[in-house]
Design an enzyme around this catalytic site. Sequence first.
Site, PDB file in Angstrom:
ATOM      1  N   ASP A  94       4.912 -26.832   5.190  1.00 44.93           N
ATOM      2  CA  ASP A  94       3.791 -26.211   5.886  1.00 44.93           C
ATOM      3  C   ASP A  94       3.225 -27.245   6.854  1.00 44.93           C
ATOM      4  O   ASP A  94       3.415 -28.445   6.655  1.00 44.93           O
ATOM      5  CB  ASP A  94       2.709 -25.784   4.860  1.00 44.93           C
ATOM      6  CG  ASP A  94       1.817 -24.662   5.400  1.00 44.93           C
ATOM      7  OD1 ASP A  94       1.813 -23.566   4.823  1.00 44.93           O
ATOM      8  OD2 ASP A  94       1.147 -24.905   6.429  1.00 44.93           O
ATOM      9  N   CYS A 148      -1.472  -6.498   6.115  1.00 42.50           N
ATOM     10  CA  CYS A 148      -0.275  -5.631   6.063  1.00 42.50           C
ATOM     11  C   CYS A 148      -0.557  -4.248   6.656  1.00 42.50           C
ATOM     12  O   CYS A 148      -0.027  -3.905   7.705  1.00 42.50           O
ATOM     13  CB  CYS A 148       0.176  -5.449   4.618  1.00 42.50           C
ATOM     14  SG  CYS A 148       0.573  -6.955   3.785  1.00 42.50           S
ATOM     15  N   LYS A 188      10.145  -2.062   4.826  1.00 40.92           N
ATOM     16  CA  LYS A 188       8.775  -2.583   4.696  1.00 40.92           C
ATOM     17  C   LYS A 188       7.833  -1.892   5.657  1.00 40.92           C
ATOM     18  O   LYS A 188       6.717  -1.498   5.317  1.00 40.92           O
ATOM     19  CB  LYS A 188       8.764  -4.086   4.968  1.00 40.92           C
ATOM     20  CG  LYS A 188       7.383  -4.720   4.928  1.00 40.92           C
ATOM     21  CD  LYS A 188       6.786  -4.680   3.531  1.00 40.92           C
ATOM     22  CE  LYS A 188       5.373  -5.175   3.542  1.00 40.92           C
ATOM     23  NZ  LYS A 188       5.257  -6.585   3.862  1.00 40.92           N
TER      24      LYS A 188
HETATM   25  N1  SAJ Z   1      -7.516   1.143   1.205  1.00 43.79           N
HETATM   26  C1  SAJ Z   1      -8.181   2.354   1.383  1.00 43.79           C
HETATM   27  N2  SAJ Z   1      -7.780   3.429   0.656  1.00 43.79           N
HETATM   28  C2  SAJ Z   1      -6.734   3.356  -0.222  1.00 43.79           C
HETATM   29  C3  SAJ Z   1      -6.079   2.113  -0.377  1.00 43.79           C
HETATM   30  C4  SAJ Z   1      -6.486   1.023   0.338  1.00 43.79           C
HETATM   31  O1  SAJ Z   1      -9.118   2.448   2.171  1.00 43.79           O
HETATM   32  O2  SAJ Z   1      -6.437   4.365  -0.873  1.00 43.79           O
HETATM   33  C5  SAJ Z   1      -7.923  -0.002   2.022  1.00 43.79           C
HETATM   34  C6  SAJ Z   1      -8.314  -1.208   1.182  1.00 43.79           C
HETATM   35  O3  SAJ Z   1      -9.690  -1.188   0.912  1.00 43.79           O
HETATM   36  C7  SAJ Z   1      -7.943  -2.367   2.118  1.00 43.79           C
HETATM   37  C8  SAJ Z   1      -6.744  -1.841   2.887  1.00 43.79           C
HETATM   38  O4  SAJ Z   1      -6.795  -0.407   2.769  1.00 43.79           O
HETATM   39  O5  SAJ Z   1      -8.975  -2.650   3.030  1.00 43.79           O
HETATM   40  C9  SAJ Z   1      -5.400  -2.346   2.369  1.00 43.79           C
HETATM   41  O6  SAJ Z   1      -5.436  -2.131   1.000  1.00 43.79           O
HETATM   42  P1  SAJ Z   1      -4.107  -2.315   0.091  1.00 43.79           P
HETATM   43  O7  SAJ Z   1      -4.444  -1.935  -1.281  1.00 43.79           O
HETATM   44  O8  SAJ Z   1      -2.967  -1.642   0.744  1.00 43.79           O
HETATM   45  O9  SAJ Z   1      -3.942  -3.883   0.066  1.00 43.79           O
HETATM   46  P2  SAJ Z   1      -2.963  -4.850   0.804  1.00 43.79           P
HETATM   47  O10 SAJ Z   1      -3.236  -4.988   2.233  1.00 43.79           O
HETATM   48  O11 SAJ Z   1      -2.957  -6.084  -0.032  1.00 43.79           O
HETATM   49  O12 SAJ Z   1      -1.564  -4.111   0.690  1.00 43.79           O
HETATM   50  C10 SAJ Z   1      -0.609  -4.582  -0.174  1.00 43.79           C
HETATM   51  C11 SAJ Z   1       0.644  -4.156   0.479  1.00 43.79           C
HETATM   52  N3  SAJ Z   1       1.731  -4.899  -0.060  1.00 43.79           N
HETATM   53  C12 SAJ Z   1       2.651  -5.368   0.817  1.00 43.79           C
HETATM   54  O13 SAJ Z   1       2.592  -5.185   2.002  1.00 43.79           O
HETATM   55  C13 SAJ Z   1       3.730  -6.135   0.239  1.00 43.79           C
HETATM   56  C14 SAJ Z   1       0.908  -2.674   0.294  1.00 43.79           C
HETATM   57  O14 SAJ Z   1       2.279  -2.372   0.619  1.00 43.79           O
HETATM   58  C15 SAJ Z   1       0.658  -2.238  -1.112  1.00 43.79           C
HETATM   59  O15 SAJ Z   1       0.842  -0.825  -1.188  1.00 43.79           O
HETATM   60  C16 SAJ Z   1      -0.759  -2.580  -1.464  1.00 43.79           C
HETATM   61  O16 SAJ Z   1      -0.834  -4.025  -1.447  1.00 43.79           O
HETATM   62  C17 SAJ Z   1      -1.143  -2.031  -2.821  1.00 43.79           C
HETATM   63  O17 SAJ Z   1      -0.461  -1.101  -3.297  1.00 43.79           O
HETATM   64  O18 SAJ Z   1      -2.168  -2.470  -3.321  1.00 43.79           O
END
Ligand code: SAJ
Length: 465
Positions: free
Chosen positions: A74, A301, A246
């Site tokens: 890094d 993401c 992805k």
């Molecule tokens: N969110 C909503 N409504 C939902 C789910 C999430 O408003 O029903 C919002 C969350 O508050 C956040 C954003 O969307 O602000 C993203 O939430 P997220 O749960 O998707 O979290 P991330 O960004 O960590 O997404 C990761 C992703 N993983 C990868 O890219 C490898 C995603 O593919 C997963 O589906 C997600 O985690 C997961 O399932 O929690």
Amino acid sequence: MEKNSENQDLEKINASIYEILENEAEKGISQNFSDIPSKEDGKKSIICVIGMGYVGLPLAAIAASKGYEVFGFDTDLKKLDLIEKGISPFKEEFLEKLLPKVKIKTFHDPRLMRLMDIHIICVPTPVDKNFYPDLKPIINASRTVAQNMKKGALVILESTVNPGLSEEVVKPIFEESGHVVGQDVFISHCPERINPGDSRWNVSNIPRVVGSFDEIGLKKTKDFYESIIDAPIMAMGSIREAEAVKIMENSFRDINIAFVNELAQSFAQMDIDVTNVIRGASTKPFAFMAHWPSCGVGGHCIPVDPYYLIEKAKNFGFDHRFLRTARSINKSMPLFTVEILQDLLNKLEMPIKNTNIGILGLSYKANVGDLRESPSLELIKILKEKGANLHIFDPYVPKMSTAGSLAEILEKSDVILLATNHREFENIPAETFKKSEIRAIVDGKNCLDKQNIRKSGILYRGIGR
Ligand code: SAJ
């Protein structure tokens, strides 16, 4: 390059490597590399992970826990220093448990890459302010590996990229460095699937997909991931398919969130609690997958990845209008949330200007301290422009909080806007708000006790309820 000059170069590099080893060891930046087991010792491949962030560090840790000699690269020396001490540079339960038990050697002089067999690129793939993919981190990392790797190495890209990127950007970089892909270097893609803050799914048990330019690269890559992950590893038909997986899975999520966010906006006009409707629909045991409305979609993401596909498809003259529409709905949620707040303040005959508004939560998702694309930042920007007197509390982001505790922010605020459903905020009892004379609450993550808060005489609105 003729043989002898290549050998001379090799000698020079090998000689310089051991010189670097001494320097790095002296600086204490890296372990003494002299105990590196050579492949002849029958030891496993030596792994180099480029990018010690949310994706690279867990991967390095799990590989080290499976007996690999792992080196973390890094440019952030402070981060490397913490990792050398077995300390996670960021709050992540899985890492904080595993890191102290494993040994990850860190380095920042890329010439040491010659010692390593597998290079895994885990650098960020952000979008710029026009939502155009910024490929600089990937290009720089690929160049660094191409210019320093030894012949025969395996290079795996974990960063999220649009379909075609490995062929059009990464492969030429290695060819420009004189490597024949499929012979001198094997290039694969294994899209990362890290879910920060998830206590159940982590790098050790999430299934993965892999794609490569050739059969040898595919087998090497599949074998490697099967040796560190206790879950199925699926070989895709091409590297392009692996890239598309992805992008598709994250676009799927963004679209579904946009769907319920749009319903939240329309059902609010019909006095329907959309979260109850989603719970009702969830009783259907097939062909339905619940997503939830909220004050916005953040993270590195979900709000980012669809732009990769949108931009890529433009090259072929295709407009992903469905993806674009979903993005615009989700981007509109912070403003929609402020409009709800404005409605409540109008009922109280209070202007936003100069009103003490408490923002609960800065992070983009629950129980982590990650601000990337966080809706809270957009909410704060809008409310500041409207002259609100803001107080902020996020237990996972103390440095940016203006209040040191929940009690303190409740004392200072007249109204509350919850923007992150941290476990510390979920189900705060209505009487706690009442005692602090909170007059209105907007629940941006629909995680508070609507009934009892309303019963206590506080105005309450969620998103879609
Ligand atoms: N969110 C909503 N409504 C939902 C789910 C999430 O408003 O029903 C919002 C969350 O508050 C956040 C954003 O969307 O602000 C993203 O939430 P997220 O749960 O998707 O979290 P991330 O960004 O960590 O997404 C990761 C992703 N993983 C990868 O890219 C490898 C995603 O593919 C997963 O589906 C997600 O985690 C997961 O399932 O929690």
